[in-house]
Design an enzyme around this catalytic site. Structure first.
Site, short mmCIF file in Angstrom:
data_model
loop_
_atom_site.label_atom_id
_atom_site.label_comp_id
_atom_site.label_asym_id
_atom_site.label_seq_id
_atom_site.Cartn_x
_atom_site.Cartn_y
_atom_site.Cartn_z
N LYS A 1 0.84 -1.21 0.00
CA LYS A 1 0.00 0.00 0.00
C LYS A 1 0.88 1.26 0.00
O LYS A 1 2.08 1.18 0.29
CB LYS A 1 -0.93 -0.02 1.21
CG LYS A 1 -0.21 0.00 2.56
CD LYS A 1 -1.18 -0.23 3.72
CE LYS A 1 -0.45 -0.22 5.05
NZ LYS A 1 -1.37 -0.57 6.16
N ARG B 1 -11.04 0.16 14.37
CA ARG B 1 -11.06 1.14 13.28
C ARG B 1 -11.75 0.56 12.04
O ARG B 1 -12.04 1.29 11.10
CB ARG B 1 -9.65 1.61 12.92
CG ARG B 1 -8.80 0.56 12.23
CD ARG B 1 -7.50 1.09 11.66
NE ARG B 1 -6.83 0.01 10.91
CZ ARG B 1 -5.62 0.09 10.42
NH1 ARG B 1 -4.90 1.18 10.58
NH2 ARG B 1 -5.09 -0.92 9.75
N HIS C 1 -6.53 -7.37 12.80
CA HIS C 1 -5.33 -6.52 12.82
C HIS C 1 -5.02 -6.19 14.28
O HIS C 1 -5.92 -5.86 15.05
CB HIS C 1 -5.59 -5.25 12.01
CG HIS C 1 -4.35 -4.48 11.70
ND1 HIS C 1 -3.20 -5.04 11.17
CD2 HIS C 1 -4.07 -3.16 11.81
CE1 HIS C 1 -2.28 -4.10 10.98
NE2 HIS C 1 -2.78 -2.96 11.37
N ARG D 1 1.32 -10.90 7.09
CA ARG D 1 0.89 -9.74 6.32
C ARG D 1 1.80 -8.54 6.59
O ARG D 1 1.35 -7.48 7.01
CB ARG D 1 -0.55 -9.44 6.76
CG ARG D 1 -1.48 -8.87 5.70
CD ARG D 1 -2.90 -8.80 6.22
NE ARG D 1 -3.02 -8.03 7.44
CZ ARG D 1 -3.65 -8.42 8.56
NH1 ARG D 1 -4.27 -9.58 8.61
NH2 ARG D 1 -3.68 -7.65 9.62
N TYR E 1 14.81 31.29 6.96
CA TYR E 1 13.65 32.04 7.46
C TYR E 1 13.69 32.22 8.97
O TYR E 1 13.94 31.26 9.70
CB TYR E 1 12.34 31.31 7.11
CG TYR E 1 11.98 31.38 5.65
CD1 TYR E 1 11.71 32.60 5.03
CD2 TYR E 1 11.88 30.22 4.90
CE1 TYR E 1 11.36 32.66 3.70
CE2 TYR E 1 11.52 30.27 3.56
CZ TYR E 1 11.26 31.49 2.96
OH TYR E 1 10.92 31.54 1.65
N CYS F 1 13.39 24.82 4.53
CA CYS F 1 12.46 25.56 3.68
C CYS F 1 11.70 24.60 2.76
O CYS F 1 11.90 23.39 2.82
CB CYS F 1 13.20 26.58 2.83
SG CYS F 1 14.31 27.65 3.76
N ASP G 1 12.05 24.19 -0.43
CA ASP G 1 12.87 23.62 -1.50
C ASP G 1 14.31 23.33 -1.11
O ASP G 1 14.99 22.56 -1.79
CB ASP G 1 12.88 24.57 -2.70
CG ASP G 1 11.48 25.05 -3.02
OD1 ASP G 1 10.66 24.19 -3.34
OD2 ASP G 1 11.21 26.26 -2.91
C1 LIG Z 1 -0.57 -1.57 6.89
C2 LIG Z 1 -1.15 -2.86 7.34
C3 LIG Z 1 -0.34 -3.99 7.51
C4 LIG Z 1 1.18 -3.93 7.46
O1 LIG Z 1 1.68 -3.32 8.62
P1 LIG Z 1 3.26 -3.18 8.90
O2 LIG Z 1 3.36 -2.68 10.28
O3 LIG Z 1 3.77 -2.22 7.89
O4 LIG Z 1 3.86 -4.53 8.70
C5 LIG Z 1 -0.96 -5.20 7.79
N1 LIG Z 1 -2.32 -5.27 7.91
C6 LIG Z 1 -3.12 -4.20 7.77
C7 LIG Z 1 -4.59 -4.36 7.93
C8 LIG Z 1 -2.57 -2.96 7.50
O5 LIG Z 1 -3.37 -1.88 7.39
#
Ligand SMILES: *Cc1c(COP(=O)(O)O)cnc(C)c1O
Length: 368
Positions: A35, A131, A160, A211, A253, A300, A302
């Site tokens: 992602k 979430r 998760h 994952r 700045y 800054c 840039d």
């Molecule tokens: C982003 C994400 C992961 C991967 O998490 P890491 O900490 O980068 O390994 C796995 N499962 C879900 C649902 C995520 O949103």
């Protein structure tokens, strides 16, 4: 190479090494999380190099999945968050594997899915992250109800973890217990839980597949390093100007830095418009000629200014390393994140579109 004001170098073989190391460590299927453009490493190129290793890719959005399909990636692609009902058509058209986290999307998808080849879906169970997903106390009922949607086939079940990278992981056990209560009735499903932190350190979370995201890119989610990962990203910029501050002269700045003694300075062509955090003002360090040099004054949009030592021999156009190695010195993404008051994930994913991404996929001879 043409003139590059600032660029990243992505070591694709390091990513391959990390994926293989993770597979060896777990012995399970690998759902490679790509992602946010593979955490700033380039999703298409990362998916191409991982094609022989990854059993599945995971993305956050439907658009990210479509990008991989259009690059001819045929591996199953899981979208990690439940989509809007209006996106069901794209899911089917591009053969993505959606996450189901609510009934509305499930029914919208069932309307569109094919009668003859059902759409495979994974169900996200909320066990305490709160979430997304179906609440674990209602999940049994939800899964029964899903069976009435004949054009969907539940291939996977996942949850998760909220605290896998924390020092106190007691809530991991709570979540695993809640999740496991559903598994006896679903032994035929592909079950996956572990993000990078759990992949590296919590074997009882490995189930059928892991994952991980961050660790694929060679960055550790916690200080523990149970396997050797290779960082894949180097971030460079160039020196664009050099100058001299007399005692008491200010820089950038707000003139927040004043020279305590006559000082040579160099401007580096990197700023917050490139995703280099402004919070590194007066705090960050970069590598020039294999040595650490401090950022003085404000970063800054840039450019940024660094203090040189009298002995430094530098010229306009010289390479400056923001993240990575130069000579014997190294600045890690973790160090940059710590100095900037954030996490490595944010540093990597904020690297902006002005930063040209380059790739390396052949072994260099000074590989350690
Ligand atoms: C982003 C994400 C992961 C991967 O998490 P890491 O900490 O980068 O390994 C796995 N499962 C879900 C649902 C995520 O949103």
């Amino acid at each position: 190479m043409p003139y590059l004001r600032t660029h990243t170098e992505i070591d694709l073989l390091a990513i391959k090494h990390n994926a293989e190391a993770i597979k060896r460590h777990t012995g399970k299927q690998l759902i490679a999380v790509v992602k946010a453009d593979a955490y700033g490493h380039g999703a298409v190129r990362v998916a191409e190099i991982l094609r022989p290793i990854a059993d599945m890719f995971a993305v956050a959005t439907v658009e990210e999945g479509i990008e991989l399909r259009q690059a001819d990636i045929r591996t199953p692609i899981l979208t990690l968050f439940s989509c809007l009902p209006a996106q069901a058509e794209h899911i089917v058209e591009f053969s993505l594997t959606p996450t189901i986290g609510n009934w509305e999307f499930a029914t919208a998808l069932n309307e569109i899915a094919s009668e003859t080849s059902p759409t495979k879906v994974h169900v996200n169970i909320n066990t305490g992250m709160n979430r997304s997903g179906v609440c674990w106390t209602e999940a049994g009922q939800f899964l029964d109800r899903l069976q009435t949607l004949s054009r969907l086939e539940v291939e996977g079940l996942f949850t998760h973890l909220a605290t896998a990278d924390a020092v106190d992981t007691s809530f991991v056990s709570v979540q695993l217990k809640r999740f496991s209560s559903l598994l006896s009735d679903n032994s035929d499903k592909m079950v996956h839980v572990a993000n990078s932190a759990a992949t590296l350190a919590v074997p009882e979370s490995h189930f059928d597949a892991v994952r991980p995201g961050l660790s694929l890119y060679g960055v550790y989610p916690t200080p523990e390093k149970p396997i050797r990962l290779k960082p894949a990203l180097t971030w460079k910029a160039c020196i664009g100007w050099m100058g001299f501050l007399s005692e008491g002269a200010g820089v950038s700045y707000g003139l927040t830095y004043t020279a305590p003694y006559p000082t040579r300075v160099a401007m580096v062509q990197i700023g917050y418009g490139d995703g280099y955090p402004r919070s590194l003002s007066g705090i960050g360090e970069v590598l020039i000629g294999g040595r650490r040099r401090p950022i003085i004054g404000r970063v800054c949009m840039d450019v940024s200014v660094v203090r040189l030592e009298p002995s430094d021999t530098v010229s306009i156009g010289d390479e400056v390393v923001l993240i990575g190695k130069q000579g014997n010195a190294e600045i890690t993404v973790d160090e940059v994140a710590q100095r900037a008051g954030t996490i490595s994930y944010e540093i990597l994913t904020q690297i902006g579109p002005r930063v040209k991404r380059t790739f390396r996929s052949v072994a260099s001879n000074n590989e350690s």
